[in-house]
Design an enzyme around this catalytic site. Sequence first.
Site, mmCIF file in Angstrom:
data_model
loop_
_atom_site.group_PDB
_atom_site.id
_atom_site.type_symbol
_atom_site.label_atom_id
_atom_site.label_comp_id
_atom_site.label_asym_id
_atom_site.label_seq_id
_atom_site.Cartn_x
_atom_site.Cartn_y
_atom_site.Cartn_z
ATOM 1 N N VAL A 14 -42.420 30.716 114.591
ATOM 2 C CA VAL A 14 -43.629 30.041 114.088
ATOM 3 C C VAL A 14 -44.775 30.137 115.106
ATOM 4 O O VAL A 14 -45.929 30.379 114.728
ATOM 5 C CB VAL A 14 -43.328 28.563 113.731
ATOM 6 C CG1 VAL A 14 -44.550 27.916 113.104
ATOM 7 C CG2 VAL A 14 -42.131 28.481 112.780
ATOM 8 N N ALA A 33 -63.648 25.820 110.120
ATOM 9 C CA ALA A 33 -63.452 24.661 111.015
ATOM 10 C C ALA A 33 -64.770 24.153 111.591
ATOM 11 O O ALA A 33 -64.882 22.994 111.966
ATOM 12 C CB ALA A 33 -62.514 25.040 112.153
ATOM 13 N N ALA A 43 -46.748 27.910 126.286
ATOM 14 C CA ALA A 43 -45.539 27.620 127.077
ATOM 15 C C ALA A 43 -44.313 28.221 126.386
ATOM 16 O O ALA A 43 -44.146 28.062 125.173
ATOM 17 C CB ALA A 43 -45.353 26.106 127.228
ATOM 18 N N GLU A 129 -47.989 19.710 108.486
ATOM 19 C CA GLU A 129 -47.823 20.438 107.212
ATOM 20 C C GLU A 129 -46.682 21.446 107.271
ATOM 21 O O GLU A 129 -45.948 21.630 106.297
ATOM 22 C CB GLU A 129 -49.141 21.158 106.864
ATOM 23 C CG GLU A 129 -49.159 21.830 105.517
ATOM 24 C CD GLU A 129 -49.095 20.841 104.356
ATOM 25 O OE1 GLU A 129 -48.025 20.790 103.727
ATOM 26 O OE2 GLU A 129 -50.078 20.148 104.073
ATOM 27 N N VAL A 132 -42.598 20.662 106.315
ATOM 28 C CA VAL A 132 -41.959 20.556 104.999
ATOM 29 C C VAL A 132 -42.371 21.736 104.130
ATOM 30 O O VAL A 132 -43.558 21.952 103.872
ATOM 31 C CB VAL A 132 -42.346 19.242 104.280
ATOM 32 C CG1 VAL A 132 -41.628 19.139 102.942
ATOM 33 C CG2 VAL A 132 -42.023 18.037 105.148
ATOM 34 N N GLY A 134 -42.510 24.902 104.633
ATOM 35 C CA GLY A 134 -43.245 25.994 105.301
ATOM 36 C C GLY A 134 -44.685 26.136 104.859
ATOM 37 O O GLY A 134 -45.524 25.279 105.137
ATOM 38 N N ILE A 136 -46.084 26.023 101.926
ATOM 39 C CA ILE A 136 -46.569 25.290 100.741
ATOM 40 C C ILE A 136 -47.314 24.041 101.210
ATOM 41 O O ILE A 136 -46.748 23.239 101.949
ATOM 42 C CB ILE A 136 -45.390 24.860 99.833
ATOM 43 C CG1 ILE A 136 -44.535 26.069 99.429
ATOM 44 C CG2 ILE A 136 -45.895 24.120 98.611
ATOM 45 C CD1 ILE A 136 -43.279 25.701 98.648
ATOM 46 N N ASP A 201 -31.276 19.729 107.019
ATOM 47 C CA ASP A 201 -32.662 20.209 107.084
ATOM 48 C C ASP A 201 -33.446 19.717 105.852
ATOM 49 O O ASP A 201 -34.572 19.206 105.978
ATOM 50 C CB ASP A 201 -32.651 21.752 107.146
ATOM 51 C CG ASP A 201 -34.038 22.357 107.098
ATOM 52 O OD1 ASP A 201 -34.691 22.421 108.153
ATOM 53 O OD2 ASP A 201 -34.476 22.756 106.001
ATOM 54 N N LYS A 205 -36.714 16.911 105.586
ATOM 55 C CA LYS A 205 -37.976 17.146 104.863
ATOM 56 C C LYS A 205 -38.177 16.104 103.775
ATOM 57 O O LYS A 205 -39.277 15.578 103.584
ATOM 58 C CB LYS A 205 -37.957 18.562 104.270
ATOM 59 C CG LYS A 205 -37.931 19.666 105.325
ATOM 60 C CD LYS A 205 -37.575 20.997 104.706
ATOM 61 C CE LYS A 205 -37.546 22.107 105.739
ATOM 62 N NZ LYS A 205 -36.907 23.344 105.255
HETATM 63 P P1 NDP Z 1 -37.856 29.762 117.817
HETATM 64 O O1 NDP Z 1 -36.518 29.498 118.375
HETATM 65 O O2 NDP Z 1 -38.120 31.057 117.144
HETATM 66 O O3 NDP Z 1 -38.958 29.599 118.965
HETATM 67 C C1 NDP Z 1 -38.922 28.569 119.903
HETATM 68 C C2 NDP Z 1 -39.946 28.867 120.976
HETATM 69 O O4 NDP Z 1 -40.013 27.771 121.838
HETATM 70 C C3 NDP Z 1 -39.620 30.080 121.827
HETATM 71 O O5 NDP Z 1 -40.796 30.785 122.130
HETATM 72 C C4 NDP Z 1 -39.040 29.468 123.103
HETATM 73 O O6 NDP Z 1 -39.283 30.230 124.255
HETATM 74 C C5 NDP Z 1 -39.830 28.193 123.183
HETATM 75 N N1 NDP Z 1 -39.133 27.125 123.898
HETATM 76 C C6 NDP Z 1 -37.984 26.516 123.556
HETATM 77 N N2 NDP Z 1 -37.671 25.551 124.435
HETATM 78 C C7 NDP Z 1 -38.646 25.565 125.364
HETATM 79 C C8 NDP Z 1 -38.896 24.808 126.527
HETATM 80 N N3 NDP Z 1 -38.089 23.826 126.913
HETATM 81 N N4 NDP Z 1 -39.996 25.095 127.242
HETATM 82 C C9 NDP Z 1 -40.841 26.062 126.850
HETATM 83 N N5 NDP Z 1 -40.665 26.809 125.746
HETATM 84 C C10 NDP Z 1 -39.580 26.560 125.022
HETATM 85 O O7 NDP Z 1 -38.179 28.539 116.809
HETATM 86 P P2 NDP Z 1 -39.008 28.571 115.460
HETATM 87 O O8 NDP Z 1 -40.338 29.155 115.706
HETATM 88 O O9 NDP Z 1 -38.179 29.120 114.371
HETATM 89 O O10 NDP Z 1 -39.149 27.010 115.153
HETATM 90 C C11 NDP Z 1 -40.074 26.208 115.827
HETATM 91 C C12 NDP Z 1 -40.212 24.882 115.074
HETATM 92 O O11 NDP Z 1 -40.724 25.138 113.769
HETATM 93 C C13 NDP Z 1 -38.887 24.139 114.842
HETATM 94 O O12 NDP Z 1 -39.126 22.774 114.920
HETATM 95 C C14 NDP Z 1 -38.503 24.535 113.421
HETATM 96 O O13 NDP Z 1 -37.695 23.582 112.774
HETATM 97 C C15 NDP Z 1 -39.860 24.589 112.768
HETATM 98 N N6 NDP Z 1 -39.943 25.431 111.589
HETATM 99 C C16 NDP Z 1 -39.464 26.706 111.621
HETATM 100 C C17 NDP Z 1 -39.584 27.524 110.507
HETATM 101 C C18 NDP Z 1 -39.122 28.933 110.541
HETATM 102 O O14 NDP Z 1 -39.275 29.632 109.530
HETATM 103 N N7 NDP Z 1 -38.555 29.433 111.626
HETATM 104 C C19 NDP Z 1 -40.215 27.030 109.281
HETATM 105 C C20 NDP Z 1 -40.698 25.679 109.356
HETATM 106 C C21 NDP Z 1 -40.552 24.908 110.475
HETATM 107 P P3 NDP Z 1 -38.540 31.658 124.529
HETATM 108 O O15 NDP Z 1 -39.080 32.585 123.474
HETATM 109 O O16 NDP Z 1 -38.978 32.056 125.871
HETATM 110 O O17 NDP Z 1 -37.101 31.384 124.377
HETATM 111 N N1 HSE Z 2 -34.136 26.674 107.946
HETATM 112 C C1 HSE Z 2 -35.198 26.331 107.049
HETATM 113 C C2 HSE Z 2 -34.921 26.888 105.662
HETATM 114 C C3 HSE Z 2 -36.497 26.918 107.505
HETATM 115 O O1 HSE Z 2 -33.963 27.641 105.465
HETATM 116 O O2 HSE Z 2 -35.657 26.523 104.761
HETATM 117 C C4 HSE Z 2 -37.500 26.003 108.023
HETATM 118 O O3 HSE Z 2 -37.647 24.816 107.424
#
Ligand code: NDP
Ligand code: HSE
Length: 433
Positions: A14, A33, A43, A129, A132, A134, A136, A201, A205
């Site tokens: 994300v 905006a 980070a 947003e 829940v 993604g 939508i 999950d 939501k």
């Molecule tokens: P990822 O695992 O793909 O990415 C996590 C990122 O966070 C990585 O860049 C990681 O760094 C970084 N990170 C993790 N821990 C630390 C830390 N302690 N300090 C600094 N950086 C850190 O996760 P997602 O993008 O999939 O998910 C992110 C959030 O979005 C979650 O809460 C998830 O539930 C939510 N979400 C995800 C969706 C999806 O489709 N994936 C959809 C909707 C919500 P590094 O790359 O260096 O490991």
């Molecule tokens: N793991 C979730 C799903 C994605 O399958 O819908 C983010 O909410």
Amino acid sequence: MKSMKVGLLGLGVVGGGTWNVLRRNAQEITRRAGRQIEVVCVAVRDVAKARARIGEDVCITDDPYEIVNDPNIDIVVELIGGITTAKALVMLAIENGKHVVTANKALLATHGTEIFEAASAKGVMVAFEGAVAGGIPIIKAIREGLTANRIEWVAGIINGTTNYILTEMRSRGLSFEQALAQAQHLGYAEADPTADVQGIDAAQKLTLLASMAFGIPVQLSRAYVEGITELNAVDIAQAEQLGYRIKLLGITRRRAEGIELRVHPTLVPANSILANVEDAMNAVLVSGDAVGQTLYYGKGAGEEPTASAVVADLVDVTRLHTADPGHRVPHLAFQPESVVDIPVLPIDEVRCAYYLRLSVNDQPGVLAEIAKELSNAGISIGSMVQQPPDQGEASLTFLTHQALEKNINQAMLAIEALPFMRSKITRLRVEEF
Ligand code: NDP
Ligand code: HSE
């Protein structure tokens, strides 16, 4: 005008999508905006990997506290996931007077009340947003678009992984394990898909949706949660024969006695809208007293669909940044002092129709005895089918009219004690919206 300074925590699925969308659509986003939204620092854990992805012209740190404590940053975007570290970072960002944008449903469903209270006290926004369904815009729809309505119920497919698995099991006859492996291979399921397949999950939501629909506190612990791990291919096929499909639904409904808050596999008519939401897609139906039913459909996960929601939040926060905090849209749709702790009904008090599949000895009197026990519990039978008996065993499937779950439980206990029963009853809930 001075740009809005954003600190991005996380550059994974994300976070990476958010970076791309902000860059690619920078002009269009600025026009909307009213000022530029500028990521000034990112980070991550692995700085070299991030550097290779986004180049040299932005600060990258492996210490997210650097961002949260940076006085030049206006908005912290939390996209690292998990609960403990994410909560500490979000609470500190709020304490430091920064707005927060997050897609972290696990965090908000668990600690939302505390986080929103802290944000209100500090006069900052927490926008979510992306948490829940993604891409939508369901949060915005419930919080703002439907604000005239007394919302009656919300029901939806809010987990893409399980919807994909159920689609593959039904349409291609795959087993749960095969469909899950395919979902992981395609990147839909998490490496650890427990929260997806166990319904957690979706419950996270749903808890947020219920809070915004009814003006109740965020209370994940009161949700009834049943995933798809126990679902049998026989029942998917049997439901199909009866004109239904099985979907993992999140359902929250206002009743005179309280609020239903439940996630479970559900039979829905095969010709209904929700039955035809396939693969990893999400869909949410909302029923309001003025508008009737409205439907929201789209990609519930993935890089840019979720980034679409995150960036929309960034634009909202940018637009409202200078507004008097008392005049902003409340985090959870209702003014905090108007949130009411309406009881969440235990699953025993839920009312819906039921699918019951029984394996019995193929002998005279069986049907009559089962019908008697259902009748004793006040349950009315809608229809019944029997599969051709095999080696003295018959499979009977009943669809009941609406009943209270506790009455179904009472009937199931009585029926399972009958001498001709071959195994436990399979019980699934049926909904027709
Ligand atoms: P990822 O695992 O793909 O990415 C996590 C990122 O966070 C990585 O860049 C990681 O760094 C970084 N990170 C993790 N821990 C630390 C830390 N302690 N300090 C600094 N950086 C850190 O996760 P997602 O993008 O999939 O998910 C992110 C959030 O979005 C979650 O809460 C998830 O539930 C939510 N979400 C995800 C969706 C999806 O489709 N994936 C959809 C909707 C919500 P590094 O790359 O260096 O490991
Ligand atoms: N793991 C979730 C799903 C994605 O399958 O819908 C983010 O909410």
